[in-house]
Motif scaffolding. Sequence first.
Motif, mmCIF file in Angstrom:
data_model
loop_
_atom_site.group_PDB
_atom_site.id
_atom_site.type_symbol
_atom_site.label_atom_id
_atom_site.label_comp_id
_atom_site.label_asym_id
_atom_site.label_seq_id
_atom_site.Cartn_x
_atom_site.Cartn_y
_atom_site.Cartn_z
ATOM 1 N N TYR A 109 0.810 -1.219 0.000
ATOM 2 C CA TYR A 109 0.000 0.000 0.000
ATOM 3 C C TYR A 109 0.845 1.272 0.000
ATOM 4 C CZ TYR A 109 -3.492 -3.462 1.323
ATOM 5 O OH TYR A 109 -4.278 -4.570 1.354
ATOM 6 N N THR A 137 -3.776 0.293 -7.727
ATOM 7 C CA THR A 137 -2.386 0.123 -8.177
ATOM 8 C C THR A 137 -2.224 0.614 -9.612
ATOM 9 O OG1 THR A 137 -2.047 -1.771 -6.709
ATOM 10 C CG2 THR A 137 -0.545 -1.554 -8.579
ATOM 11 N N TYR A 186 -3.089 7.973 -2.487
ATOM 12 C CA TYR A 186 -2.816 6.795 -1.663
ATOM 13 C C TYR A 186 -4.040 5.889 -1.684
ATOM 14 C CZ TYR A 186 -5.474 9.306 2.002
ATOM 15 O OH TYR A 186 -6.433 9.981 2.716
ATOM 16 N N VAL A 187 -3.798 4.628 -1.391
ATOM 17 C CA VAL A 187 -4.891 3.660 -1.314
ATOM 18 C C VAL A 187 -5.735 4.035 -0.111
ATOM 19 C CG1 VAL A 187 -5.506 1.231 -1.093
ATOM 20 C CG2 VAL A 187 -3.433 1.881 -2.347
ATOM 21 N N HIS A 191 -4.965 3.864 3.733
ATOM 22 C CA HIS A 191 -3.522 3.597 3.906
ATOM 23 C C HIS A 191 -2.722 4.844 3.535
ATOM 24 C CE1 HIS A 191 -4.160 -0.757 4.406
ATOM 25 N NE2 HIS A 191 -5.116 -0.607 3.497
ATOM 26 N N ASN A 196 3.380 1.191 5.454
ATOM 27 C CA ASN A 196 2.933 0.175 6.410
ATOM 28 C C ASN A 196 3.823 0.149 7.651
ATOM 29 O OD1 ASN A 196 5.209 -0.879 5.341
ATOM 30 N ND2 ASN A 196 4.355 -2.908 4.851
#
Length: 776
Positions: free
Chosen positions: A415, A547, A674-675, A678, A705
Amino acid sequence: MSSNNSSSETRMSRNNERTQGAGPKRPHNGWRLFRRILFIIVAIGVLGILAGAGLFFYYAQSAPKVTEGALSSDTSTRVYDANGKVISRLGAQNRNYVKSPNIPATLKSAVVSTEDRRFYKNNGVDPIRIMGAAFANVTGSSLGMQGGSTLTQQLVKLSVFSTNASDRTLKRKAQEAWLALKVDHDYSKDQILEYYVNKVYMGNGVYGMQTAAQYYYGKTLKSLDLAQLALLAGMPQSPTNYDPTSYPALAKKRRDLVLEAMASNNAITSAQAKQAEATSITTGLVKNHQTTTSNDPKTTKVIDAYLKQVYAELKKKGYNTTTGGLKVHTNLDMGAQKKLYDIVNGNSYVSFPSSKFQVGSTIVNPNNGKVVAMIGGRKTGNVTFGLNRAVQTDRSSASTAKPLMDYGPAIDYLYYPTYEPVKDTAFTYPGTTKNLYDWDRQYQGTITMRKALYESRNIPAVRTLQNVGIKKATTFLKGLGMTFDKPLTLQNGIGLYISSEQEAAAYAAFANGGTYYKPCLVSKVVTQDGKAHNYASTGKRAMSTATAFMLTDMMKDVITNDNGSGRSAAISGLYQAGKTGTDSYPDDYADQVPDGATMDSWFTGYTKNYAVSVWTGYDKQFQTGHYVSESQTEIAQQIYKYEMSYLASKSTNTDWTAPGTVTATSQGNKTEYYVTGHAGTVSDTTATSQYGSTNTTSSSAYSSNGQATTNNSSSKTNTTTTESSTSKESSSTTEQKPGGGDGGDDDNTDSTTTSSAGSTATSTDKHTNSTADTDD
């Protein structure tokens, strides 16, 4: 007493008379059982015959029609473009049809003696021949001269049925026999022989024995002698193996068998057969073959690589392209193909350094995997089916591998946001003293992943791959259709041995939102029996939509950012993304080429409608002068630019929109993504000067992460090597302490031996001494 004896004798006499007059004895129980079994067997046999006859006529009712046009046509494979226009027929030969009166009687006798001795006596199907063939096959006494099918059946098979092994069913055999009976009834024996002689495949793209006579001997059939006619009569069984030029020994053996068959059939005498057998198999063969081409030579050159790949695809699907009589519909966009050919072969678009400078390129439709155009080389001359550089896998893809192996998996599995802090500091491959450098041999400290990608910096890419892990990266690549014979290593994060076809299809998944389609050239095959077989790739999810979008957004900057490595590919107003790649020479060869010279130069880019991958370089890259200079590395971008400009003119121009799984944020006056859920930790990612000083704001940067990337690798060897790309801005920098280390999951390290880490160990480990095989 006398009276008693008399009566006793009388009774015995009567009993004897009864016994003698009783007639034949009743059958023994064993005999009765035998008769019953025999009766059952006969009954089953009769029922079997009746059932077989019923099944035969049932199948016969659905048999295809056989017309004179089908019997007289050739069985070549025709290839069509996406618009249904014929672009090629298999081979270089166009058939020269010969009428029965012009077929020598000797050739007719040779064909009949070899293929169907009872041809003039049977009715199209020969039960005696079938039983004889079965016996000969069991005993091994046929010497390859005995088969169950008559000439008429063979003609029917070549005219209306598919020749695929999977189609050789009982139903097909029954229909073949039925149609053979009809053909024998409707046409004379001479007509049937005429059709057969003109239809059979004779190797080297040649159809029909008249054309074969001209191809192999430069003469008509009437001008050939007994030995030559016998050779031609025997070739249809295996045209490639009985080619007298390529396999003279096998051809002679087959020819002599034909001559023996003719003598056995009383078509010639034994003396004539022996005399012909003594003739050299090469007598009369010509070196320069006469051809009457059915294809436009100009078109053949343009589509050569594409056509070669079409036939390779057909072969994988199990089709016989020589005797199948196939109609092959492809995904070829002839306009795009001609444009690409003109760009790489003309002088109007790109200035090439020499005629030996080569190109391999593939164009894929991202929405279905269709290969719409392909170029396998430039200035190839009149070579047919030459080296197809578009599908070769022995050249490193350099930094075009970074989105595929490094940053794509980092977003998908870890992520990472587009602004992920990544470290551009001194790096040594774990377990070695082999240093990795960027193209400018400078360090920028902690920068964003976006910047690392559009400036094509190597160290952040390899550090990112460390965090992802080789196992996860390999899985990600597998989802994009890439598998490798050898385990991948950290070095593959800046260079994969893949083809332009593979890369175009992989980047197409970025273009369409994360779905991978296996590249396909063939859309439909119609076999001789009229059956249509449609082919299309089934899309498989290869990555998240987040992605795909985030990679695309970062790769836009490769083309549009002032510091982007792909600015020469820019097309005004077009929404596009892409990545550059250059593969430098190994250190032990670097002093033999100018500064900035590379072995390979790539550009792979895409819109929502097309993905185009271009490789440029020399076939023999280590030969003197066969390097790609620093300025020539832009040729791949220029080829892409001109081709994509043409493609864009015939398609819509729309931008990508962020999916709901992505959140936009502002970082340093730049929209980043960003995802969702995350966002990660934002740290100081101020880039340092490209000319030396290293940002030391923090000793480590944390990924989204919460995983640290640190410098803690150790040295295990006494010699130090370097791996870098050639410098575009040739300035030196003070070498810092070796860095690197192991982060992420426990499958991400590359603690291999020095020899393994010191070479590019990929699916085709070609350059094992390379120490400088990266990017821009």
